[in-house]
Write an enzyme that holds these catalytic residues in place. Structure first.
Site, mmCIF file in Angstrom:
data_model
loop_
_atom_site.group_PDB
_atom_site.id
_atom_site.type_symbol
_atom_site.label_atom_id
_atom_site.label_comp_id
_atom_site.label_asym_id
_atom_site.label_seq_id
_atom_site.Cartn_x
_atom_site.Cartn_y
_atom_site.Cartn_z
ATOM 1 N N SER A 1 0.815 -1.190 -0.051
ATOM 2 C CA SER A 1 0.105 -0.074 -0.081
ATOM 3 C C SER A 1 0.799 1.285 -0.151
ATOM 4 O O SER A 1 0.595 2.449 -0.391
ATOM 5 C CB SER A 1 -0.929 0.158 1.451
ATOM 6 O OG SER A 1 -0.226 -0.362 2.373
ATOM 7 N N ASP B 1 5.672 -7.282 2.494
ATOM 8 C CA ASP B 1 4.811 -7.474 1.544
ATOM 9 C C ASP B 1 5.433 -7.862 0.408
ATOM 10 O O ASP B 1 6.271 -6.785 -0.301
ATOM 11 C CB ASP B 1 3.700 -6.420 1.593
ATOM 12 C CG ASP B 1 2.393 -6.792 0.944
ATOM 13 O OD1 ASP B 1 2.128 -7.982 0.700
ATOM 14 O OD2 ASP B 1 1.602 -5.849 0.783
ATOM 15 N N LYS C 1 4.822 -11.604 3.331
ATOM 16 C CA LYS C 1 3.246 -11.848 3.124
ATOM 17 C C LYS C 1 3.206 -11.770 1.439
ATOM 18 O O LYS C 1 3.780 -10.966 0.792
ATOM 19 C CB LYS C 1 2.291 -10.778 3.627
ATOM 20 C CG LYS C 1 0.746 -10.628 3.010
ATOM 21 C CD LYS C 1 -0.018 -9.705 3.785
ATOM 22 C CE LYS C 1 -0.213 -8.571 3.113
ATOM 23 N NZ LYS C 1 -0.743 -8.425 1.746
ATOM 24 N N GLU D 1 0.010 -11.976 -2.012
ATOM 25 C CA GLU D 1 -1.238 -12.082 -2.340
ATOM 26 C C GLU D 1 -1.509 -13.241 -3.033
ATOM 27 O O GLU D 1 -0.962 -13.568 -4.193
ATOM 28 C CB GLU D 1 -1.784 -10.893 -2.942
ATOM 29 C CG GLU D 1 -1.715 -9.873 -2.335
ATOM 30 C CD GLU D 1 -2.114 -8.350 -2.994
ATOM 31 O OE1 GLU D 1 -2.692 -8.461 -4.247
ATOM 32 O OE2 GLU D 1 -2.065 -7.217 -2.496
ATOM 33 N N GLU E 1 -9.163 -9.564 2.930
ATOM 34 C CA GLU E 1 -9.502 -8.435 2.441
ATOM 35 C C GLU E 1 -10.742 -8.399 1.659
ATOM 36 O O GLU E 1 -10.932 -8.898 0.871
ATOM 37 C CB GLU E 1 -8.341 -7.714 1.492
ATOM 38 C CG GLU E 1 -8.609 -6.044 1.175
ATOM 39 C CD GLU E 1 -7.270 -5.385 0.697
ATOM 40 O OE1 GLU E 1 -6.336 -6.235 0.937
ATOM 41 O OE2 GLU E 1 -7.639 -4.251 0.303
HETATM 42 O O1 KIV Z 1 -0.419 -3.604 1.470
HETATM 43 C C1 KIV Z 1 -1.211 -3.446 2.578
HETATM 44 O O2 KIV Z 1 -1.004 -2.604 3.330
HETATM 45 C C2 KIV Z 1 -2.161 -4.493 2.729
HETATM 46 C C3 KIV Z 1 -3.011 -4.606 3.813
HETATM 47 C C4 KIV Z 1 -3.993 -3.771 3.642
HETATM 48 C C5 KIV Z 1 -3.260 -5.836 4.420
HETATM 49 O O3 KIV Z 1 -1.806 -5.555 2.176
#
Ligand code: KIV
Length: 256
Positions: A41, A79, A107, A109, A171
């Site tokens: 994000s 992420d 993490k 997706e 999400e």
């Molecule tokens: O990129 C991010 O901030 C996220 C969260 C919204 C879970 O993946």
């Protein structure tokens, strides 16, 4: 392998927040935050893009390094950006860059159990992310309303758990589906727009604090707990006025 969040499912609500810099990480680590997420994000709220699709491994590593300097003992999750986990070998080598930058885990997706398995085989704690997937979604919408979509999400969640994820972010999914999945999976569910039954909640820190993204239709789940944008504007206006009126710098802020 140390399992992040071990024993926390059903014990307490897990709090995860995004952080992109040292100072924010320092504030958040002093509170009872369980995980800091260097979310992609950042492509939107930090870099000003309209989606997360432009974020690179270099961006994530740069911000992970800064956040981990302020995170203390709070685990930092990096992420994995779009294009960084296309096959197990690429995913492992990029995840290792995140760990070298200071992350405790990563993490990614989507439903890629082979990626989760490859990462856990290398002792890299991995968090899943199902439901709305901003890296590939065409538009922002609730996912899992149709029975087929819901069934697929349940089986994907179980598949990721079998592959070794330590938690899954859900999400923008219906509350009842999140409730069903939360009861079905052995690891914590962390919701964003997924209702109150998840084991934990995550928000983008800028949204929580009231820093405007300039969007016309923010999603329903976003709750603003402060008005930091206006606080900043007021402070800067005071500075401008004082400089203009030669009240700053005054004697107390001047060397003689
Ligand atoms: O990129 C991010 O901030 C996220 C969260 C919204 C879970 O993946």
């Amino acid at each position: 392998m140390t399992k992040l969040l071990d024993g926390l499912k059903s014990k307490k609500k897990i709090i995860m927040l995004t952080a992109y810099d040292f100072q924010m990480a320092r504030i958040l680590q002093s509170l009872s935050v369980d995980l800091l997420l260097v979310g992609d994000s950042l492509g939107v709220v930090f870099q000003g893009h309209t989606s997360t699709k432009h974020v690179t491994m270099d961006d994530i590593c740069y911000h992970t390094t800064a956040v981990s300097r302020g995170a203390g003992i709070v685990p930092v999750i990096a992420d994995m950006p779009i294009g960084s986990f296309g096959d197990p070998k690429t995913a492992v080598s990029n995840a290792k860059l995140c760990i070298d930058a200071g992350a405790s885990g990563v993490k990614f997706e989507g439903y890629f159990p082979e990626i989760a398995a490859a990462l856990t085989a290398e002792n890299i704690p991995v968090m899943g992310h199902l439901g709305l997937l901003p890296q590939t979604a065409e538009k922002y919408h609730v996912v899992g309303k149709a029975a087929e979509e819901a069934d697929a999400m349940i089986s994907h969640a179980l598949g990721l758990c079998d592959a070794g994820v330590f938690a899954i972010v859900f999400e923008c999914i219906p509350e009842n589906l999140a409730k069903t999945i939360t009861a079905a999976i052995p690891v914590p569910s962390i919701g964003i727009g997924a209702g109150k039954y998840c084991d934990g909640q995550v928000l983008v820190i800028n949204d929580l604090l009231g820093l405007d993204r300039g969007e016309s239709h923010p999603p329903k789940f976003r709750k603003q707990y402060a008005d930091i944008g206006n606080t900043i504007a007021n402070a800067v206006n005071m500075f401008i006025t004082e400089v203009d009126e030669e009240r700053y710098p005054d004697d107390g802020h001047t060397y003689h």
